[in-house]
Design a protein around this motif. Sequence first.
Motif: not given
Length: 97
Positions: A8-10, A16-19, A22-28
Amino acid sequence: MNLCLFQGGLSSGYKKLVADKGLQDETYTAESVALIQISRTAIHNNNAVQVDAVAASLNSAECFVLQSGSTMFTWHGNQSSFEQQQQLTAKVAEFLK
């Protein structure tokens, strides 16, 4: 430990890319489930990388730490070294706390 990578990332660009896609954010996050693979590539070169938390991610040459909230489990492949099993998994678990 030389390297520890989480999924993931912060950054705002990542969010913005995730939004946008429409991806699921899998940030730790410390509250989520994470499987960390511990690899020893050389005598002083050790890596800990978050992998998908599925059984297919496990292999007999590596050690893993599974974190689920504040609970942690270790898994030691039968071909992993003693150093990986004892020292490195303990260091990773302590780091994740």
